[in-house]
Design an enzyme around this catalytic site. Structure first.
Site, PDB file in Angstrom:
ATOM      1  N   ASP A   1      41.547  36.412  36.113  1.00 45.63           N
ATOM      2  CA  ASP A   1      40.146  36.150  35.793  1.00 45.63           C
ATOM      3  C   ASP A   1      39.907  34.697  35.394  1.00 45.63           C
ATOM      4  O   ASP A   1      40.514  34.193  34.451  1.00 45.63           O
ATOM      5  CB  ASP A   1      39.750  37.076  34.641  1.00 45.63           C
TER       6      ASP A   1
ATOM      7  N   SER B   1      34.379  36.920  37.619  1.00 45.57           N
ATOM      8  CA  SER B   1      34.567  38.205  36.953  1.00 45.57           C
ATOM      9  C   SER B   1      33.475  39.225  37.323  1.00 45.57           C
ATOM     10  O   SER B   1      33.305  39.557  38.477  1.00 45.57           O
ATOM     11  CB  SER B   1      34.632  37.976  35.441  1.00 45.57           C
TER      12      SER B   1
END
Length: 575
Positions: free
Chosen positions: A425, A104
């Site tokens: 993610d 991320s």
């Protein structure tokens, strides 16, 4: 090799077979292990590390494999990761690092750095550039809207990741990186920088992760291949997104650039409702800033009022506009009077260039700048741009394993029936890329885990311990009760060691050493929220960089001692 490792990963310490041909050939690799090119890159990196150790007076025949991990956390993680890498470099620790892996927000920093040639030698310049870039108004509304429109209009695999790319990620990082992963191969292959690993997860396998911490959920990107490291199914990075059928290339697509990939790696950090509201709040804030919120709200409401049948999903979106009954009545009154163009603030004007049932194109003039909206963002009948909101579609891409016959009797069996992959993610599984550096093929001996998470600073290591326990993967024992007691006011350094598996050094970003009291830690966490839509001041950026650097400065001797100890152990084992 420990038999438990072999059972858990279905792999041995060998590289993937038969992938030493043309690095850009349209080839699917179905085999556990790492690519030949990664092995070559790591070998070259290890040679450089050995030279550094010898210069320091440490004699060993094999350099220890050190992996630096950066967690997620939006812009906070990107800035903190920059500070950590800068200080690791100053301390000489980065010169001893083999792998750099991120999830991320950390991937935002990593991609920005790897886009530079030999970035390890230019970290000071990169930090100064970051400070300036985050203060400039380099985010451009016209560029963002144009990017979203072109993605929706031209891409077969258009999804919310494309919206995320041009909205939140672009707005927060203030840059759109055009370079790609394959373009950073040279510095990786020469070993001048740590070998990068970027983490994602397969959304279709997320339920399996929640139920049984499935190994196959994780998906990785390196300069050479992209795919499932466990049990081993890859495509060349240059062909990620291209269309395959039965292992054969059907249609070559342009390689995904960092601008898109960092949106994919850093997408959907929260649950569906939270993320919907975040994206919507972002756009309404921007529209209000440029004086067009009322106009676009009325276009939206007109669309909903003209529906032939109720649409629950659309009603949810309308609800998120946070309109009360009085506002709705006012909008209806304006609509009925056909005064849409009067909704602009004084001094601004609109010109309807074309208007029909399928396409409305509006230009808004504000000062010397012209903004195009309407069909560019909210056409009356063609809701292509908004469609992924209703289906909640992220990270759509062609499945390179589609109709592949070699998946029979393998953990990924069933993937061959899916034409599309949906990647997102990895923080939705574990907010740190532990599963990508734990496979025995990478032989990681020391993990430096820098946790920039929001909330529990130990959640990543507790989740990793649970994952490893579920699959009999060697990992140090974690005292969960102790970590829970210290979560609100952690120290800046924790070390976890066991008889098997890597040594783990864990560094919470905000702690009682660099922040002070529990109240000060809470204040810092509140200042640097994950979804920070406002602009950080130069003082804020500087403070966050210094806080992250302090965790390295205060513990560099401990890190170096452990690296030297591992090097000496390797020397003893060679005798």
């Amino acid at each position: 090799m420990d038999p438990l490792q072999e059972d858990a990963y279905g792999a041995t310490n060998s590289t993937a077979a038969g992938d030493d041909d043309d690095d850009d050939s349209p080839k699917i690799i179905i085999h556990p292990g790492i690519s030949d090119k990664e092995k070559e890159s790591v070998d070259n990196r290890q040679k450089r590390i050995l030279e550094v150790l010898q210069t320091s007076g440490i004699k060993t025949g094999k350099a220890p494999v050190v992996a630096v991990l950066g967690s997620g956390g939006g812009l906070r993680a990107a800035i903190a990761c920059q500070g950590v890498l800068g200080e690791l470099n100053c301390a000489g620790i980065l010169d001893l690092t083999t792998y750099l892996a991120g999830v991320s927000g950390s991937t935002w920093c990593m991609s920005s750095l790897y886009a530079r040639d030999n970035w390890q030698s230019h970290l000071v310049e990169a930090e100064e550039e970051l400070k300036v870039r985050l203060q400039e108004t380099s985010w451009n509304l016209d560029t963002a809207l144009k990017g979203i429109w072109e993605a929706a209009d031209q891409l077969e695999d258009y999804s919310l990741t494309d919206v995320w790319q041009y909205s939140l990620v672009y707005y927060m990082t203030k840059e759109l990186l055009g370079s790609s992963l394959s373009q950073v191969r040279a510095q990786s292959e020469k070993g001048v920088v740590p070998y990068p690993i970027f983490a994602a997860i397969d959304n279709s396998l997320l339920s399996e992760w929640k139920e049984k911490k499935s190994l196959e959920t994780w998906f990785e990107f390196t300069p050479h291949v992209a795919g499932y490291p466990l049990p081993g199914a890859y495509v060349r990075t240059t062909h990620f997104g291209s269309k395959f059928n039965g292992g054969k290339l059907i249609k070559k697509e342009k390689e995904k650039d960092f601008a898109y990939l960092r949106a994919l790696w850093g997408s959907a950090l929260a649950d569906k409702e939270t993320t919907q509201k975040t994206i919507l709040h972002f756009f309404l804030t921007i529209f209000e800033k440029y004086g067009i919120r009322n106009y676009l709200t009325r276009i939206l409401f007109a669309q909903y009022e003209s529906r032939d049948e109720p649409d629950p999903e659309s009603d949810k979106f309308l609800t998120m506009l946070s309109l009360d009954e009085k506002e709705k009545l006012n909008i209806l009154e304006v609509l009925h009077e056909d005064h849409l163009d009067q909704s602009f603030p004084p001094g601004e004007k609109s010109t309807i260039l074309t208007s029909d049932s399928e396409n409305t194109f509006t230009q808004i003039s504000m000062g010397d700048q012209l903004y195009s909206v309407g069909s560019l963002f909210f056409p009356f009948k063609t809701w292509t741009i908004l469609k992924p909101f209703w289906t909640w579609t992220w990270g759509s891409t062609n499945n390179f394993l589609y109709q592949h016959e070699d998946l029979k009797d393998k953990p990924l069996e069933g993937m061959e029936s899916k034409e599309k992959l949906h990647l997102m993610d990895a923080g939705l599984a574990i907010n740190s890329p532990y599963p990508l550096v734990l496979p025995p093929v990478r032989d990681t001996q020391l993990i430096l885990s820098f946790d920039f998470s929001e909330g529990d600073p130990f959640e990543t290591i507790k989740a990793t311990a649970e994952y490893c326990n579920a699959h009999d993967i060697p990992f140090p024992e974690v005292d969960v009760a102790k970590l829970n007691r210290e979560a609100e006011a952690p120290s800046d350094f924790y070390i976890f060691e066991g008889k098997k598996g890597p040594v783990v050094m864990h560094f919470p970003l905000f702690n009682k050493v660099n922040c002070g009291s529990r109240e000060d830690i809470s204040k810092m966490a509140n200042t640097y929220r994950t979804f920070q839509l406002g602009q950080y001041s130069q003082e804020d950026v500087h403070q966050l960089l210094e806080l992250s650097k302090a965790n390295v400065k205060n513990n560099k001797e401990k890190i170096m001692e452990k690296i030297y100890a591992l090097a000496k152990e390797a020397l003893q084992s060679d005798k």
